[in-house]
Design a protein around this motif. Sequence first.
Motif, mmCIF file in Angstrom:
data_model
loop_
_atom_site.group_PDB
_atom_site.id
_atom_site.type_symbol
_atom_site.label_atom_id
_atom_site.label_comp_id
_atom_site.label_asym_id
_atom_site.label_seq_id
_atom_site.Cartn_x
_atom_site.Cartn_y
_atom_site.Cartn_z
ATOM 1 N N GLU A 55 -6.482 -11.017 -0.383
ATOM 2 C CA GLU A 55 -7.483 -9.987 0.071
ATOM 3 C C GLU A 55 -6.985 -9.147 1.263
ATOM 4 O O GLU A 55 -6.902 -8.132 1.525
ATOM 5 N N ARG A 56 -6.285 -10.073 2.024
ATOM 6 C CA ARG A 56 -5.499 -9.484 3.287
ATOM 7 C C ARG A 56 -4.455 -8.674 2.784
ATOM 8 O O ARG A 56 -4.239 -7.616 3.375
ATOM 9 N N TRP A 57 -3.756 -8.951 1.855
ATOM 10 C CA TRP A 57 -2.621 -8.245 1.121
ATOM 11 C C TRP A 57 -3.262 -6.983 0.594
ATOM 12 O O TRP A 57 -2.646 -6.160 0.826
ATOM 13 N N ARG A 58 -4.275 -7.002 0.014
ATOM 14 C CA ARG A 58 -4.787 -5.905 -0.755
ATOM 15 C C ARG A 58 -5.393 -4.941 0.302
ATOM 16 O O ARG A 58 -5.030 -3.728 0.262
ATOM 17 N N ARG A 59 -5.777 -5.395 1.352
ATOM 18 C CA ARG A 59 -6.152 -4.516 2.516
ATOM 19 C C ARG A 59 -4.923 -3.995 2.966
ATOM 20 O O ARG A 59 -4.886 -2.764 3.577
ATOM 21 N N ALA A 60 -3.816 -4.815 3.363
ATOM 22 C CA ALA A 60 -2.814 -4.025 3.779
ATOM 23 C C ALA A 60 -2.059 -2.985 2.822
ATOM 24 O O ALA A 60 -1.783 -1.824 3.411
ATOM 25 N N VAL A 61 -1.977 -3.163 1.596
ATOM 26 C CA VAL A 61 -1.773 -2.056 0.628
ATOM 27 C C VAL A 61 -2.619 -0.964 0.706
ATOM 28 O O VAL A 61 -2.156 0.054 0.751
ATOM 29 N N TRP A 62 -3.885 -1.104 0.743
ATOM 30 C CA TRP A 62 -4.864 0.059 0.796
ATOM 31 C C TRP A 62 -4.370 0.788 2.057
ATOM 32 O O TRP A 62 -4.765 1.941 2.059
ATOM 33 N N THR A 63 -4.381 -0.006 3.063
ATOM 34 C CA THR A 63 -4.299 0.710 4.518
ATOM 35 C C THR A 63 -3.216 1.718 4.482
ATOM 36 O O THR A 63 -3.076 2.912 4.993
ATOM 37 N N ILE A 64 -1.956 1.133 4.017
ATOM 38 C CA ILE A 64 -0.895 2.131 3.986
ATOM 39 C C ILE A 64 -0.816 3.274 2.838
ATOM 40 O O ILE A 64 -0.606 4.402 3.418
ATOM 41 N N MET A 65 -1.550 2.876 1.895
ATOM 42 C CA MET A 65 -1.861 3.876 0.716
ATOM 43 C C MET A 65 -2.579 5.092 1.518
ATOM 44 O O MET A 65 -2.441 6.310 1.364
ATOM 45 N N MET A 66 -3.806 4.606 2.178
ATOM 46 C CA MET A 66 -4.713 5.542 2.786
ATOM 47 C C MET A 66 -3.821 6.268 3.740
ATOM 48 O O MET A 66 -4.124 7.743 4.208
ATOM 49 N N HIS A 67 -3.092 5.695 4.614
ATOM 50 C CA HIS A 67 -2.189 6.486 5.654
ATOM 51 C C HIS A 67 -1.443 7.370 5.048
ATOM 52 O O HIS A 67 -1.300 8.618 5.393
ATOM 53 N N ASN A 68 -0.647 7.002 3.891
ATOM 54 C CA ASN A 68 0.491 7.946 3.508
ATOM 55 C C ASN A 68 -0.315 9.012 2.723
ATOM 56 O O ASN A 68 0.076 10.276 2.814
ATOM 57 N N ARG A 69 -1.533 8.890 2.152
ATOM 58 C CA ARG A 69 -2.468 9.982 1.884
ATOM 59 C C ARG A 69 -2.733 10.928 2.733
ATOM 60 O O ARG A 69 -2.636 12.253 2.688
ATOM 61 N N ALA A 70 -3.108 10.664 4.119
ATOM 62 C CA ALA A 70 -3.473 11.344 5.046
ATOM 63 C C ALA A 70 -2.154 12.235 5.686
ATOM 64 O O ALA A 70 -2.689 13.110 6.630
ATOM 65 N N CYS A 71 -1.214 11.536 5.550
ATOM 66 C CA CYS A 71 -0.043 12.410 6.321
ATOM 67 C C CYS A 71 0.317 13.553 5.926
ATOM 68 O O CYS A 71 0.654 13.952 4.470
ATOM 69 N N VAL A 72 0.520 14.501 7.008
ATOM 70 C CA VAL A 72 1.035 15.683 6.758
ATOM 71 C C VAL A 72 2.549 15.927 6.416
ATOM 72 O O VAL A 72 3.258 16.497 5.530
ATOM 73 N N ARG A 73 3.097 15.052 7.432
ATOM 74 C CA ARG A 73 4.633 15.100 7.523
ATOM 75 C C ARG A 73 5.192 13.724 6.619
ATOM 76 O O ARG A 73 4.515 12.870 6.943
ATOM 77 N N SER A 74 5.913 13.924 5.785
ATOM 78 C CA SER A 74 6.308 13.009 4.830
ATOM 79 C C SER A 74 7.129 11.833 5.676
ATOM 80 O O SER A 74 7.027 10.764 5.377
ATOM 81 N N GLU A 75 7.746 12.334 6.829
ATOM 82 C CA GLU A 75 8.486 11.090 7.595
ATOM 83 C C GLU A 75 7.524 10.190 8.486
ATOM 84 O O GLU A 75 8.126 9.112 8.638
ATOM 85 N N ASP A 76 6.247 10.740 8.219
ATOM 86 C CA ASP A 76 5.419 9.865 8.952
ATOM 87 C C ASP A 76 4.920 8.655 7.954
ATOM 88 O O ASP A 76 4.004 7.515 8.337
ATOM 89 N N ARG A 77 4.970 8.737 6.569
ATOM 90 C CA ARG A 77 4.652 7.748 5.705
ATOM 91 C C ARG A 77 5.324 6.408 5.689
ATOM 92 O O ARG A 77 6.593 6.464 6.171
ATOM 93 N N TRP A 78 4.651 5.311 5.148
ATOM 94 C CA TRP A 78 5.557 4.018 5.029
ATOM 95 C C TRP A 78 5.619 3.664 3.685
ATOM 96 O O TRP A 78 4.977 4.046 2.954
#
Length: 155
Positions: A55-78
């Motif tokens: 569940e912690r790993w699932r939340r980590a993946v979710w957090t990264i995905m949500m961050h990437n979706r919100a980024c305007v600049r591609s270089e800010d993605r993970w």
Amino acid sequence: MEELECSGAVDPVAYLHQLVRQDRLQQGMSEALVSYEQLPYSHLVGIQTRAARRERWRRAVWTIMMHNRACVRSEDRWYMNYWAVLALAGGDPLGVGRYLEERSEELRRHHDLYEVDPTMNQKAVSIIDALSLPEDPIPPDGEAFWAQIDEQRDL
């Protein structure tokens, strides 16, 4: 021996096997009684069961995905890999690898859609300084919902 006699068991070995089976079933059921998906993150951190780590790993993946979706600049993605998830959520290194392998197709689609590659994790700031896992649980069916959004965006 009294318990064995009172139970009416004829075969003591079969009786002991049944007790062991019941004990194992109860142990498995006790873990299933906890819904890790609904626990706040601060409660998950101290639990070292396989289900809590996943569940912690699932939340980590979710957090990264949500961050990437919100980024305007591609270089800010993970880029989601072993090191990024392990840094955010900790746990068993071999388990993280297996978990990511199970989700490899979903991660590949996300990386392709948002044009994320492994070199994007080479930043001046580490992922643990840039992102933090939310205290509140992920919304029910949140992953499925965002997967549909991504598919529509990809068309």
